[in-house]
Design a protein around this motif. Structure first.
Motif, PDB file in Angstrom:
ATOM      1  N   ALA A 493       0.826  -1.175  -0.092  1.00 49.50           N
ATOM      2  CA  ALA A 493      -0.046   0.212   0.146  1.00 49.50           C
ATOM      3  C   ALA A 493       0.928   1.322  -0.071  1.00 49.50           C
ATOM      4  N   ILE A 494       2.010   1.337   0.510  1.00 48.87           N
ATOM      5  CA  ILE A 494       2.868   2.233   0.841  1.00 48.87           C
ATOM      6  C   ILE A 494       3.450   2.552  -0.489  1.00 48.87           C
ATOM      7  N   LEU A 495       3.833   1.735  -1.383  1.00 47.58           N
ATOM      8  CA  LEU A 495       4.528   1.621  -2.737  1.00 47.58           C
ATOM      9  C   LEU A 495       3.396   2.031  -3.709  1.00 47.58           C
ATOM     10  N   THR A 500       0.174   7.970   4.605  1.00 44.85           N
ATOM     11  CA  THR A 500      -0.256   8.276   6.335  1.00 44.85           C
ATOM     12  C   THR A 500      -0.816   7.130   6.599  1.00 44.85           C
ATOM     13  N   VAL A 501      -1.000   6.836   7.797  1.00 43.07           N
ATOM     14  CA  VAL A 501      -1.742   5.924   8.547  1.00 43.07           C
ATOM     15  C   VAL A 501      -3.335   5.710   7.956  1.00 43.07           C
ATOM     16  N   SER A 502      -3.692   6.928   7.847  1.00 43.25           N
ATOM     17  CA  SER A 502      -5.073   6.931   7.378  1.00 43.25           C
ATOM     18  C   SER A 502      -5.266   6.423   5.829  1.00 43.25           C
ATOM     19  N   ASP A 503      -4.193   6.829   5.122  1.00 38.58           N
ATOM     20  CA  ASP A 503      -4.112   6.301   3.949  1.00 38.58           C
ATOM     21  C   ASP A 503      -4.197   4.681   3.704  1.00 38.58           C
ATOM     22  N   VAL A 504      -3.172   4.185   4.529  1.00 40.21           N
ATOM     23  CA  VAL A 504      -2.928   2.724   4.682  1.00 40.21           C
ATOM     24  C   VAL A 504      -4.313   2.057   5.135  1.00 40.21           C
TER      25      VAL A 504
END
Length: 534
Positions: A493-495, A500-504
């Motif tokens: 997901a980061i890639l 941000t934590v919310s995005d993940v």
């Protein structure tokens, strides 16, 4: 009146099975999410009844909301407009008065009747109100608390805690469990004057040993939390409220022996009790929770199911090994979510045999607060030199001849403690205080039933200062235990651009449960962007 199924089905095709869900908390929200594709296609219709006027939100994070570390929007788990657009009928701010199983009707508090083909109880649990003078402690009646006393279970409670924190008031937390300690630490850090009162010799008494409890108590004091151990409360003392119309408000907690602990807000954190009243009232079998089999189906009624905190999996087979040691509902959000996902698949395709719901692994207790890390699992009662009863030389009763070995390392001056109980090199229990990297590795080894290194001190090096401090990287490591999300999924997901934590959380569901993995998710994000070119 009785509402016809077709009138509540929204976009459902004629004759589509109608499901009614009683309760709209985190577990119900996950069930609804999983059912949405079938609802949109018209294969199912759905009515959700919730006694709060709000859509589902994450109750586990109510304390964070109360101290200002999150927002209502961030803990929301459902969007009413989106659900209604998909065809879900929401009956919010209404209670279920009675269920008529013979006619398959749910009678609501506003006089409406809703027919069901399948009924799912997701009623969760209610907070335990201790038997103290000045409180309503009848478990069969709705909780009615005086002003200044909360249970930290809903948005109203969060607002009361927020006011106390902003004003730097005195907060008394009754209960030494994980939720009470996390709320106490957060409130103290944000400016409140906090006292934790519990009747045991040390906090987290069901999960950690006495030495770990001593190290934890010191960590609490270092962070401004006053701890009153071995204190038995007898009454809630009420005084005049600040507002004339507000009635009497909490002013002190009275202790056995006549002592008092004064405060402006009392937070009751004394555990929870499954909400089974409606189920029991319609004749369903109950124990600690609503009794269901391994298909989450209520005993003797194929049209009724229960999941989450209100459900106790105990089948009708007296010889079932999985049910023999059932201790009631698991009381954790992760297992409830997994039950919701499994049940949704069954409700969508009841004619297709589903694989059995896997047994839940042994629970791991995690306290994650800023500067205070505690992890524990299994039994940690034995000491390194104990000769257990009936087990000469340290042989554990019923252990098949394998000796129980206990290793302990303590550095109380720096708030660190680790105990590991092993048999044949495999962890049977552990407790870790102030050693977050060692704890992460112990959790991994405990869940995988893997052998510890022969030199146990190798685990201690993980929390040393310097190059050796980085814990081993394992892509298959479960980072979010609630949602079952591993490190590889989060890294992906980061890639994909989640920064941000919310995005993940939005992409993977990691961090949408207890929030204990937020630090790990944030660390993975920072690790990724540290390697990015400037």
């Amino acid at each position: 009146m009785r509402e016809a199924t077709a009138s509540t089905a929204g976009m459902a095709r004629t004759g589509a099975p109608h499901i009614v869900v009683i309760g709209f908390g985190p577990v119900a929200s996950r069930l609804v999410d999983e059912l949405l594709p079938a609802i949109r296609s018209g294969d199912l219709s759905l009515t959700v009844v919730g006694d709060e006027p709000h859509a589902a939100y994450n109750r586990v994070l109510v304390a964070d909301l109360g101290v200002g570390r999150t927002t209502v929007d961030d803990i929301a788990l459902a969007d009413t407009a989106e659900l209604e657009a998909a065809g879900v009928v929401l009956q919010l701010g209404r209670c279920v008065r009675r269920v008529d199983r013979a006619r398959r009707l749910v009678h609501l508090s506003d006089g409406r009747d809703v027919h069901y083909d399948r009924l799912v109880f997701t009623t969760g649990s209610r907070p335990v109100v201790p038997n103290l003078r000045g409180l309503n402690a009848d478990p069969q009646l709705p909780v009615s608390l005086p002003a200044g006393v909360i249970t930290l279970r809903d948005l109203k409670d969060a607002a009361a805690l927020r006011r106390a924190v902003l004003d730097g008031r005195r907060v008394v937390v009754l209960g030494g469990g994980i939720l009470g300690l996390e709320a106490a630490l957060a409130a103290a850090e944000e400016g409140a004057r906090v006292t934790v009162v519990h009747h045991g010799a040390h906090a987290l008494g069901r999960s950690i040993d006495a030495d770990a409890g001593s190290v934890l108590a010191a960590a609490l004091r270092d962070r401004g939390v006053t701890v009153a151990s071995d204190a038995r409360s007898t009454a809630v003392v009420l005084g005049a409220a600040a507002a004339a119309a507000a009635g009497p408000s909490f002013s002190a907690l009275e202790l056995d022996g006549g002592g008092r602990i004064s405060g402006d807000l009392l937070v009751l954190s004394c555990g929870v009790r499954p909400r089974t009243e409606v189920a029991a009232g319609c004749g369903l079998r109950t124990g600690r929770g609503i009794l269901v089999d391994h298909a989450l189906q209520a005993h003797h009624d194929p049209h009724v199911f229960a999941i989450g905190d209100c459900a106790e999996v105990r089948c009708l087979d007296a010889n079932c090994l999985q049910c023999r040691d059932s201790a009631g509902p698991l009381g954790m959000i992760g297992p409830g979510w997994r039950q919701a996902e499994w049940l949704a698949a069954f409700l969508v395709r009841p004619e297709t045999p589903a694989p059995p719901l896997p047994a839940e692994p042994a629970p791991v207790m995690l306290l994650k607060a800023r500067g205070v890390d505690v992890a524990a699992a299994g039994s940690v009662a034995a000491g390194p030199f104990d000769a257990l009863p009936g087990d000469p030389g340290g042989m554990h009763p019923g252990g098949g001849g394998a000796p129980l070995r206990v290793a302990v390392w303590a550095d109380p001056d720096h708030g660190r403690y680790v105990k590991m109980a092993t048999r044949g090199g495999v962890l049977e229990g552990f407790v870790s205080v102030g050693m977050p990297r060692a704890a992460a590795e112990l959790v991994l080894l405990f869940e995988r039933r893997a052998e510890l290194p022969a030199d146990r001190s190798a685990l201690l090096v993980l929390d040393s200062v310097g190059p050796a401090a980085a814990a081993p990287s394992d892509a298959s490591r479960t980072v979010c235990r609630c949602a079952g999300v591993d490190q590889q999924t989060i890294a992906g997901a980061i890639l994909d651009g989640c920064g941000t934590v919310s995005d993940v959380s939005a992409q993977t569901r990691a961090g949408t449960g207890c929030g204990g993995c937020h630090g790990d998710v944030r660390a993975l994000i920072e690790q990724h962007f540290q390697g990015a070119p400037a």
